[in-house]
Write a protein that holds these residues in place. Sequence first.
Motif, PDB file in Angstrom:
ATOM      1  N   UNK A 253     121.552  21.752  41.728  1.00 29.61           N
ATOM      2  CA  UNK A 253     121.423  21.587  40.471  1.00 29.61           C
ATOM      3  C   UNK A 253     120.117  21.160  40.217  1.00 29.61           C
ATOM      4  N   UNK A 254     119.782  21.688  38.788  1.00 33.51           N
ATOM      5  CA  UNK A 254     118.584  21.338  38.284  1.00 33.51           C
ATOM      6  C   UNK A 254     117.414  22.167  38.515  1.00 33.51           C
ATOM      7  N   UNK A 255     117.701  23.177  39.398  1.00 31.04           N
ATOM      8  CA  UNK A 255     116.488  24.137  39.896  1.00 31.04           C
ATOM      9  C   UNK A 255     117.156  25.571  39.892  1.00 31.04           C
ATOM     10  N   UNK A 256     116.029  26.403  39.432  1.00 30.96           N
ATOM     11  CA  UNK A 256     116.629  27.719  39.435  1.00 30.96           C
ATOM     12  C   UNK A 256     117.263  28.200  41.108  1.00 30.96           C
TER      13      UNK A 256
ATOM     14  N   UNK B 244     128.626  27.631  38.967  1.00 26.12           N
ATOM     15  CA  UNK B 244     127.983  27.776  37.844  1.00 26.12           C
ATOM     16  C   UNK B 244     127.381  26.899  37.101  1.00 26.12           C
ATOM     17  N   UNK B 245     127.944  25.633  37.099  1.00 24.91           N
ATOM     18  CA  UNK B 245     127.483  24.636  36.147  1.00 24.91           C
ATOM     19  C   UNK B 245     125.952  24.061  36.355  1.00 24.91           C
ATOM     20  N   UNK B 246     125.039  24.358  35.301  1.00 24.36           N
ATOM     21  CA  UNK B 246     123.736  24.126  35.250  1.00 24.36           C
ATOM     22  C   UNK B 246     123.055  25.505  35.739  1.00 24.36           C
TER      23      UNK B 246
ATOM     24  N   UNK C 141     130.577  23.254  44.324  1.00 24.57           N
ATOM     25  CA  UNK C 141     129.273  22.942  43.690  1.00 24.57           C
ATOM     26  C   UNK C 141     128.148  23.863  44.600  1.00 24.57           C
ATOM     27  N   UNK C 142     127.156  24.205  43.758  1.00 25.53           N
ATOM     28  CA  UNK C 142     126.231  25.226  44.309  1.00 25.53           C
ATOM     29  C   UNK C 142     125.742  25.038  45.577  1.00 25.53           C
ATOM     30  N   UNK C 143     125.594  23.613  45.888  1.00 17.05           N
ATOM     31  CA  UNK C 143     125.096  23.070  46.983  1.00 17.05           C
ATOM     32  C   UNK C 143     126.087  23.506  48.320  1.00 17.05           C
ATOM     33  N   UNK C 144     127.304  23.624  47.859  1.00 16.77           N
ATOM     34  CA  UNK C 144     128.482  23.865  48.934  1.00 16.77           C
ATOM     35  C   UNK C 144     128.864  25.231  49.584  1.00 16.77           C
TER      36      UNK C 144
END
Length: 248
Positions: free
Chosen positions: A70-73, A186-188, A153-156
């Motif tokens: 989150x917070x980076x492309x 896709x949050x963020x 989450x994207x990190x999961x």
Amino acid sequence: MGQVEVVVAHSQRATLRVGDVFLKIDGDTSHADVEVRAMAIAPVPTPHILWHRPPVLAIAAVPGKALGVLGEPSPASSAAWAAAGTAVRTLHDAPLPSFGGRRLDDLATELDSECEWLLANDVLPRDVIRRNREVAEIALRPWKPAFIHGDLQITHVFVDGDEVTGIIDWSEAGPGDAMFDLAILTLGHEERLDDLLDGYGDDADRDVIRGWWSLRSLVASRWLIEHGFDPDARGCEFDVLRARMREP
């Protein structure tokens, strides 16, 4: 023996990494119970459980890298995002688990409570909260339950090239709204929604996904602040909420 890396730590739980082993320590043992049960039946790649001795769950690292943070492309390819969409669709089409799940009424009550807190503490401008409260209402409708991850989450989600190698952290799994998983992933990273849906299918409801972006960001902000995280960091929850102000 490798060094101990603190992956995440707060008052409710901590995750440590030692070499290729993750140790998850949770004060609420029901979280690990759900995680173990969910990974046993999920029809997608999941980590290998090494052992479970409450309050500690030990799992093996999955190969590959997370879709992003989150917070980076996201550095992942469009094909990797489409593969993630296909994996999520496989999960959503699976038989419902017999555990977990949240009631619609509880979500509506939580949204009311968190918006009141944000207003009372001047955390965000009133018009930002009001606008996102309106958008969030779209998500608060009856849905057909699906087997959802619940914290996708994207990190999961881990990929190796264009292949999904593992989905981790299943403690929130259960019956729920399929659009919620798509929104959290896709949050963020709203620009990757088309790629995700290329693999998921064209029957996703984009308006509901937008509603979940707002709802999740509103209800998560207080918890993040109180546990030492910054929802106002670049690309994070407050930016998601501000983005709704630029829409018609």
